[in-house]
Design an enzyme around this catalytic site. Structure first.
Site, PDB file in Angstrom:
ATOM      1  N   GLY A  53     109.820  51.663  54.381  1.00 33.38           N
ATOM      2  CA  GLY A  53     110.690  52.240  54.633  1.00 33.38           C
ATOM      3  C   GLY A  53     111.333  53.434  54.159  1.00 33.38           C
ATOM      4  O   GLY A  53     112.522  54.055  54.436  1.00 33.38           O
ATOM      5  N   ASP A 112     113.692  49.220  42.651  1.00 33.84           N
ATOM      6  CA  ASP A 112     114.726  47.375  41.913  1.00 33.84           C
ATOM      7  C   ASP A 112     114.135  47.008  41.008  1.00 33.84           C
ATOM      8  O   ASP A 112     114.726  47.263  39.477  1.00 33.84           O
ATOM      9  CB  ASP A 112     114.397  46.921  43.293  1.00 33.84           C
ATOM     10  N   ARG A 175     116.565  49.044  59.608  1.00 33.39           N
ATOM     11  CA  ARG A 175     115.828  50.913  59.530  1.00 33.39           C
ATOM     12  C   ARG A 175     116.750  51.854  60.350  1.00 33.39           C
ATOM     13  O   ARG A 175     116.686  52.601  59.836  1.00 33.39           O
ATOM     14  CB  ARG A 175     114.542  50.668  59.777  1.00 33.39           C
TER      15      ARG A 175
HETATM   16  P1  IMP Z   1     110.224  46.817  43.327  1.00 33.44           P
HETATM   17  O1  IMP Z   1     110.950  47.703  42.947  1.00 33.44           O
HETATM   18  O2  IMP Z   1     108.766  45.769  43.413  1.00 33.44           O
HETATM   19  O3  IMP Z   1     111.591  45.723  43.039  1.00 33.44           O
HETATM   20  O4  IMP Z   1     110.233  46.958  45.153  1.00 33.44           O
HETATM   21  C1  IMP Z   1     111.327  47.671  45.656  1.00 33.44           C
HETATM   22  C2  IMP Z   1     110.968  47.798  47.457  1.00 33.44           C
HETATM   23  O5  IMP Z   1     112.172  46.741  47.657  1.00 33.44           O
HETATM   24  C3  IMP Z   1     111.731  48.524  48.323  1.00 33.44           C
HETATM   25  O6  IMP Z   1     110.438  49.333  48.592  1.00 33.44           O
HETATM   26  C4  IMP Z   1     111.960  47.527  48.911  1.00 33.44           C
HETATM   27  O7  IMP Z   1     111.078  47.910  50.066  1.00 33.44           O
HETATM   28  C5  IMP Z   1     112.751  46.872  48.221  1.00 33.44           C
HETATM   29  N1  IMP Z   1     114.423  46.917  48.254  1.00 33.44           N
HETATM   30  C6  IMP Z   1     114.689  46.624  47.150  1.00 33.44           C
HETATM   31  N2  IMP Z   1     116.004  46.460  47.612  1.00 33.44           N
HETATM   32  C7  IMP Z   1     116.454  45.960  48.711  1.00 33.44           C
HETATM   33  C8  IMP Z   1     117.482  46.402  49.150  1.00 33.44           C
HETATM   34  O8  IMP Z   1     118.771  46.577  48.752  1.00 33.44           O
HETATM   35  N3  IMP Z   1     117.672  47.268  50.514  1.00 33.44           N
HETATM   36  C9  IMP Z   1     116.539  46.730  50.951  1.00 33.44           C
HETATM   37  N4  IMP Z   1     115.099  46.708  50.638  1.00 33.44           N
HETATM   38  C10 IMP Z   1     114.881  46.736  49.107  1.00 33.44           C
HETATM   39 MG    MG Z   2     109.861  49.845  50.090  1.00 30.34          MG
END
Ligand code: IMP
Ligand code: MG
Length: 189
Positions: A53, A112, A175
Site C-alpha cells: 500500500g 486503522d 491502487r
Molecule cells: P491496522 O492499522 O493494523 O488495522 O491495519 C492497517 C492496514 O489495513 C493498512 O496498511 C491497509 O492495508 C489496511 N487498511 C485499513 N484501512 C483501510 C482502508 O480504508 N482502505 C484500504 N486498506 C485499509
Molecule cells: Mg497496508
C-alpha cells in the site's frame, strides 16, 4: 507522436466518491517533504515502506525529501484480502539491509486499528536503530485499538470509512487511482 497526458477523469469510476484529489495530495506531500528534510538533516535516514500500500506515497514522498536517504521494504500480512484486522502480523518479506544506528522512518499507507504498526515497531525496535518514527499517508483514528501508538507524521486524518486509491486497495484493486476515494457500493466494485 506525442500523446496528451491522461486526464484524471479517465480514472473516474461512478462508484467512487473522491475524498482527496491528486492536486490536494501532491500539495500535502510537498509540505511533509519539507518538514522531513528539516527534521532529518545530517541524519542517516532510511525510509522503510510497507508493501504494497505504501509504494505510491513512498515514491512521491522520497522525491520531496532533499537528503541523501536510502529506502528498504517490508511486507507483512495483516488484512490479506479481507477488510477485518486480525491483529496477527506475519513478516512476508523482511528488510534487505540492517538498520543498526540508522534513523528509520516507517512509511505506511493508512493506520486503522494500529495493530500492524504496533507489531512492526516492536519487531524493528529490537534491531538497534538510532530512532524509529512513523509516517502514514492516512490516519483513521476512530477504529484505533492501540491508542498509545505514536504517529509522527500524517498526510491526512480521515473519518472511519474504507478508502481506496493512491496505493490503497479493496481486495487488490484500485491502487492505481491517482486520488483517494470512497467506494459507494462495495458489492458493485
Ligand atoms: P491496522 O492499522 O493494523 O488495522 O491495519 C492497517 C492496514 O489495513 C493498512 O496498511 C491497509 O492495508 C489496511 N487498511 C485499513 N484501512 C483501510 C482502508 O480504508 N482502505 C484500504 N486498506 C485499509
Ligand atoms: Mg497496508
Amino acid at each position: 507522436m506525442e500523446t496528451a497526458p491522461k486526464a484524471v477523469t479517465e480514472f473516474s469510476n461512478p462508484n467512487i466518491d473522491v475524498m482527496y484529489s491528486a492536486d490536494q495530495i501532491s500539495g500535502r506531500i510537498k509540505e511533509l517533504g519539507r518538514q522531513l528534510t528539516a527534521e532529518y538533516a545530517g541524519k542517516d535516514l532510511v525510509l522503510v515502506g510497507i508493501l504494497k500500500g505504501s509504494v505510491i506515497f513512498l515514491g512521491d514522498l522520497m522525491r520531496e525529501i532533499d537528503l541523501p536517504l536510502k529506502i528498504d521494504f517490508m511486507a507483512v500480512s495483516s488484512y490479506k484480502d479481507e477488510t477485518v484486522s486480525t491483529g496477527d502480523v506475519e513478516i512476508l518479506k523482511d528488510l534487505t539491509n540492517p538498520i543498526r544506528d540508522k534513523h528509520v522512518l516507517i512509511v505506511e499507507d493508512i493506520i486503522d486499528t494500529g495493530l500492524t504498526l504496533t507489531r512492526l515497531v516492536e519487531i524493528l525496535g529490537s534491531r538497534g536503530a538510532a530512532s524509529i518514527k512513523i509516517a502514514t499517508f492516512l490516519d483513521k483514528p476512530e477504529p484505533r485499538i492501540n491508542k498509545e501508538l505514536k504517529v509522527d507524521y500524517t498526510g491526512f486524518t480521515i473519518p472511519n470509512e474504507f478508502v481506496v486509491g493512491y496505493g490503497l486497495d479493496a481486495a487488490g484493486r484500485y491502487r492505481n487511482l491517482p486520488f483517494i476515494g470512497v467506494v459507494k457500493d462495495p458489492s458493485v466494485a
